[in-house]
Design a protein around this motif. Structure first.
Motif, PDB file in Angstrom:
ATOM      1  N   SER A   1      -5.917  -6.827   1.578  1.00 18.14           N
ATOM      2  CA  SER A   1      -4.733  -6.140   2.175  1.00 18.14           C
ATOM      3  C   SER A   1      -3.485  -7.023   1.778  1.00 18.14           C
ATOM      4  CB  SER A   1      -4.759  -6.115   3.711  1.00 18.14           C
ATOM      5  OG  SER A   1      -5.226  -7.533   4.244  1.00 18.14           O
ATOM      6  N   TRP A   2      -3.220  -7.155   0.372  1.00 18.21           N
ATOM      7  CA  TRP A   2      -1.900  -7.911   0.195  1.00 18.21           C
ATOM      8  C   TRP A   2      -0.979  -7.169   0.260  1.00 18.21           C
ATOM      9  CZ3 TRP A   2      -1.903 -13.051  -1.320  1.00 18.21           C
ATOM     10  CH2 TRP A   2      -3.014 -13.603  -1.571  1.00 18.21           C
ATOM     11  N   SER A   3       0.262  -7.748   0.830  1.00 16.07           N
ATOM     12  CA  SER A   3       1.506  -6.776   0.896  1.00 16.07           C
ATOM     13  C   SER A   3       2.637  -7.501   1.121  1.00 16.07           C
ATOM     14  CB  SER A   3       1.446  -5.876   2.299  1.00 16.07           C
ATOM     15  OG  SER A   3       1.350  -6.737   3.362  1.00 16.07           O
TER      16      SER A   3
ATOM     17  N   MET B   1      -6.735   3.727   9.228  1.00 16.59           N
ATOM     18  CA  MET B   1      -7.308   4.046   7.867  1.00 16.59           C
ATOM     19  C   MET B   1      -7.376   2.926   7.046  1.00 16.59           C
ATOM     20  SD  MET B   1      -8.928   6.803   7.740  1.00 16.59           S
ATOM     21  CE  MET B   1      -9.356   6.830   6.044  1.00 16.59           C
ATOM     22  N   GLY B   2      -6.311   2.022   7.256  1.00 14.65           N
ATOM     23  CA  GLY B   2      -6.047   0.825   6.273  1.00 14.65           C
ATOM     24  C   GLY B   2      -7.433  -0.093   6.538  1.00 14.65           C
TER      25      GLY B   2
ATOM     26  N   CYS C   1      -1.672 -11.555   3.424  1.00 15.06           N
ATOM     27  CA  CYS C   1      -2.738 -10.847   3.393  1.00 15.06           C
ATOM     28  C   CYS C   1      -3.472 -10.929   4.581  1.00 15.06           C
ATOM     29  CB  CYS C   1      -3.686 -11.327   2.096  1.00 15.06           C
ATOM     30  SG  CYS C   1      -5.152 -10.371   1.647  1.00 15.06           S
ATOM     31  N   GLY C   2      -4.216  -9.913   4.844  1.00 13.00           N
ATOM     32  CA  GLY C   2      -5.136  -9.834   5.976  1.00 13.00           C
ATOM     33  C   GLY C   2      -4.257  -9.130   7.354  1.00 13.00           C
ATOM     34  N   SER C   3      -3.067  -8.587   7.252  1.00 12.66           N
ATOM     35  CA  SER C   3      -2.603  -7.765   7.980  1.00 12.66           C
ATOM     36  C   SER C   3      -2.765  -6.185   7.751  1.00 12.66           C
ATOM     37  CB  SER C   3      -1.114  -7.941   8.266  1.00 12.66           C
ATOM     38  OG  SER C   3      -0.429  -7.900   7.197  1.00 12.66           O
ATOM     39  N   HIS C   4      -2.087  -5.428   8.633  1.00  9.53           N
ATOM     40  CA  HIS C   4      -2.186  -4.000   8.153  1.00  9.53           C
ATOM     41  C   HIS C   4      -3.589  -3.382   8.163  1.00  9.53           C
ATOM     42  CE1 HIS C   4       1.660  -5.018   7.036  1.00  9.53           C
ATOM     43  NE2 HIS C   4       1.556  -5.686   5.979  1.00  9.53           N
TER      44      HIS C   4
ATOM     45  N   MET D   1      -4.815  -1.655  10.525  1.00  7.44           N
ATOM     46  CA  MET D   1      -5.045  -0.519  11.739  1.00  7.44           C
ATOM     47  C   MET D   1      -5.325   0.814  10.930  1.00  7.44           C
ATOM     48  SD  MET D   1      -3.424  -1.929  14.233  1.00  7.44           S
ATOM     49  CE  MET D   1      -2.355  -1.003  15.417  1.00  7.44           C
TER      50      MET D   1
ATOM     51  N   PHE E   1      -4.335   0.603  -1.097  1.00  4.42           N
ATOM     52  CA  PHE E   1      -3.973  -0.491  -1.423  1.00  4.42           C
ATOM     53  C   PHE E   1      -3.900  -0.804  -2.814  1.00  4.42           C
ATOM     54  CE2 PHE E   1      -4.907  -1.031   2.926  1.00  4.42           C
ATOM     55  CZ  PHE E   1      -4.104  -2.027   3.340  1.00  4.42           C
TER      56      PHE E   1
ATOM     57  N   GLU F   1      -2.941  10.348   6.358  1.00  5.84           N
ATOM     58  CA  GLU F   1      -3.668   9.147   7.252  1.00  5.84           C
ATOM     59  C   GLU F   1      -4.346   7.841   6.230  1.00  5.84           C
ATOM     60  OE1 GLU F   1      -4.105   9.187  10.785  1.00  5.84           O
ATOM     61  OE2 GLU F   1      -2.320  10.035  10.237  1.00  5.84           O
ATOM     62  N   LYS F   2      -4.244   8.247   5.086  1.00  6.23           N
ATOM     63  CA  LYS F   2      -4.760   7.185   4.240  1.00  6.23           C
ATOM     64  C   LYS F   2      -3.818   6.235   3.889  1.00  6.23           C
ATOM     65  CE  LYS F   2      -8.480   7.420   0.638  1.00  6.23           C
ATOM     66  NZ  LYS F   2      -9.654   7.234   1.109  1.00  6.23           N
ATOM     67  N   HIS F   3      -4.209   4.872   3.598  1.00  4.64           N
ATOM     68  CA  HIS F   3      -3.401   3.752   2.925  1.00  4.64           C
ATOM     69  C   HIS F   3      -4.211   3.357   1.483  1.00  4.64           C
ATOM     70  CE1 HIS F   3      -2.389   3.511   7.365  1.00  4.64           C
ATOM     71  NE2 HIS F   3      -1.265   2.641   6.849  1.00  4.64           N
TER      72      HIS F   3
ATOM     73  N   GLU G   1      -7.286  -5.527  -4.081  1.00  2.07           N
ATOM     74  CA  GLU G   1      -8.673  -5.345  -3.633  1.00  2.07           C
ATOM     75  C   GLU G   1      -8.440  -5.775  -1.887  1.00  2.07           C
ATOM     76  OE1 GLU G   1     -12.258  -4.774  -4.333  1.00  2.07           O
ATOM     77  OE2 GLU G   1     -10.922  -3.653  -5.893  1.00  2.07           O
TER      78      GLU G   1
ATOM     79  N   PHE H   1       0.876  -1.089  -0.140  1.00  2.00           N
ATOM     80  CA  PHE H   1       0.056   0.189   0.167  1.00  2.00           C
ATOM     81  C   PHE H   1       0.814   1.290  -0.038  1.00  2.00           C
ATOM     82  CE2 PHE H   1       0.492  -1.510   4.536  1.00  2.00           C
ATOM     83  CZ  PHE H   1       0.968  -0.157   4.794  1.00  2.00           C
TER      84      PHE H   1
ATOM     85  N   LEU I   1      -9.993  -0.569   3.512  1.00  2.00           N
ATOM     86  CA  LEU I   1     -10.564  -1.866   2.908  1.00  2.00           C
ATOM     87  C   LEU I   1     -12.023  -2.167   3.071  1.00  2.00           C
ATOM     88  CD1 LEU I   1      -7.427  -3.796   4.146  1.00  2.00           C
ATOM     89  CD2 LEU I   1      -7.827  -3.582   1.558  1.00  2.00           C
TER      90      LEU I   1
END
Lengths: 104, 396
Positions: free
Chosen positions: A17-19, B223-224, B216-219, B221, A12, A8-10, A15, A3, B228
């Motif tokens: 939260s892949w990282s 605004m993240g 996948c599935g972390s972060h 916190m 990605f 303050e915004k993330h 779709e 991301f 999502l």
């Protein structure tokens, strides 16, 4: 993959939260949660690596033939102290360090 | 037993139709735990696997929580996945349902509607499905064995679409459909391949690869998390039009369609309307025909998509009616009415304030008879004539 942080915004790139863990898994500076830090006594340490295996966030790093905690991420949980078969690691209160910085 | 993979017409149960459809979509991983009234789905898939027609990783899990986690993980590794459950099994995988949806893993699952725990009833009812409505899954309801087969195939097309990437739960009434044998058109496997081929031309989803440090599935916190959740909700909104498109393209390929999000029956010129879902719709159609013969302008709206709620399509179908009844096979604790009624009532700003009546019927295998539907239509008609009415009625 991951991301982009904009204030303050993330944002990605995917779709969900892949990282990439190598870039982002240790993205939170959990070191500032710590009240005590693990300190390795190299005279007692035999380099077995148990502390590396047991560290929950895997933040025991190589330090030559020995190991040391990555203080940016180490939360000070003390699992390494408990598991060390040589009692070579001690938890020292953060207040005793001159830098007085939890991040280390 | 040799399994024929050509186009054929066969008398099979709703459960077998679900298993056939899953097999025809060539899943990479199937993991499911048997539970009444779904067991036949698992047995049939195991048989397909044993016979070699279902070339997949078949994981005989020790429970539904594992089943959901196995298919979720396999889906995140890039696989096409299928599972099936019911009632206790669905609630046993409750936490995993959130995981699968949160990871945007396009799992396809059939849930054979059965009453959940508490008052032990190995009986049909939609309460299980209703209780998982806010887990972030797409939820569809099928009416017949043919619709089960077709909706499972449509389910894969929907779940894995690059614009959607959401798990899809296909619900059908336990007992009434799970064990009902009727003639079902089973398409040729090549035609199903062709129908799903469009997915291959879409950009690839991210996936877990052994040795690569992606996850996948972390972060989540701050605004993240918000970002999502917002994306998830946006994808849910896109599901509505996509369901219509997919149903239309299904008709082009196989000659059958179900109206997309909702199906209307003699509703266009109707004064009063009954909203139904699932297998009872057949009975309701028969009663509507009889009442039309007798001169009453009554229509029917079948809810096919429950999550996301088809706000626009349903509003259009209900706009201008003098009174509306909603039939629920579950209850909405805290609102003293049926859950689908409660959500339909939330459309008041779009359809106007007209009498709306909640009918709770068909709990725990209690048959919803033609007489029951007649009673409902009478009550809706009386309300449309300005008579006092009771908002929630329990039948029988």
């Amino acid at each position: 993959m991951g991301f982009i942080k904009e204030n303050e915004k993330h944002i990605f790139e995917t779709e969900a939260s892949w990282s990439d863990a190598s870039e982002h898994l240790l993205c939170l500076d959990t070191g500032d949660w710590r009240t005590e830090r693990p300190v390795v006594d190299q005279d007692r340490c035999n380099g077995c690596g148990f502390c590396v295996l047991y560290c929950p966030p895997q933040c025991m790093l190589a330090d030559g033939e020995y190991f040391k905690a990555d203080l940016a991420y180490c939360k000070g949980c003390g699992v390494c102290v408990k598991e060390c078969p040589k009692q070579a690691i001690k938890m020292i209160p953060e207040g005793e360090f001159a830098d007085d910085s939890a991040i280390g | 037993m040799t399994v024929q993979l050509d186009k054929q017409s066969k008398v099979i149960t709703g459960n077998a139709a679900a298993a056939y459809a899953a097999m025809l979509c060539r899943p990479d991983v199937v993991a499911a735990y048997p539970i009444t009234p779904q067991s036949e789905v698992v047995e049939q898939l195991a048989r397909f696997h044993a016979n070699g027609v279902l070339d997949c990783e078949y994981v005989p899990v020790e429970g539904e929580n594992s089943a959901q986690n196995v298919v979720c993980g396999a889906s995140m590794a890039g696989g096409r996945t299928f599972t099936a459950t019911s009632s206790y099994g669905l609630v046993y995988m409750y936490d995993a349902l959130f995981n699968t949806a949160g990871y945007r893993a396009p799992v396809v699952m059939v849930n054979v509607n059965r009453e959940p725990p508490g008052i032990h009833a190995v009986c049909s009812g939609q309460q299980d499905m209703i209780s998982t409505r806010d887990t972030g899954w797409v939820q569809l309801i099928a009416e017949s064995c043919q619709e089960i087969l077709d909706t499972v195939i449509q389910g894969f097309r929907l779940a894995e679409d690059h614009d959607i990437q959401l798990p899809v739960m296909i619900n059908y009434d336990g007992y009434y459909l799970s064990y009902l044998a009727e003639s079902v058109e089973i398409p040729a496997i090549e035609d199903v391949d062709k129908y799903l081929e469009v997915l291959k031309s879409q950009p690839q989803r991210p996936r877990l690869i052994p040795g690569q440090s992606i996850g996948c599935g972390s972060h989540g916190m701050g605004m993240g998390y918000v970002e999502l959740r917002r994306r998830h909700m946006d994808a849910m909104e896109r599901v509505k039009a996509k369901v219509d498109d997919i149903d239309a393209s299904f008709a082009e390929s196989f000659g059958r369609s179900y109206g997309g999000q909702v199906e209307t029956y003699r509703a266009e010129d109707a004064d009063i309307v009954l909203v139904t879902s699932g297998s009872v719709t057949g009975t309701a159609r028969t009663v509507v025909d009889a009442r039309r013969e007798a001169g009453l302008k009554v229509g029917l709206v079948k809810l096919r998509l429950f999550r996301p709620f088809p706000v626009q399509q349903l509003s259009e179908a209900l706009k201008g009616k003098k009174a509306i009844g909603v039939l629920d096979r579950s209850i909405g604790f805290g609102w003293n009415c049926g859950p689908i009624f409660m959500e339909t009532k939330a459309l008041a700003s779009q359809i106007g304030i007209v009498p709306m009546l909640s009918f709770i019927d068909g709990l725990a295998n209690m048959d919803i008879t033609k007489e029951h539907i007649d009673t409902m239509i009478d009550a809706i008609y009386d309300a449309s004539q300005g008579k006092d009415y009771q908002e929630t009625t329990w039948l029988p």
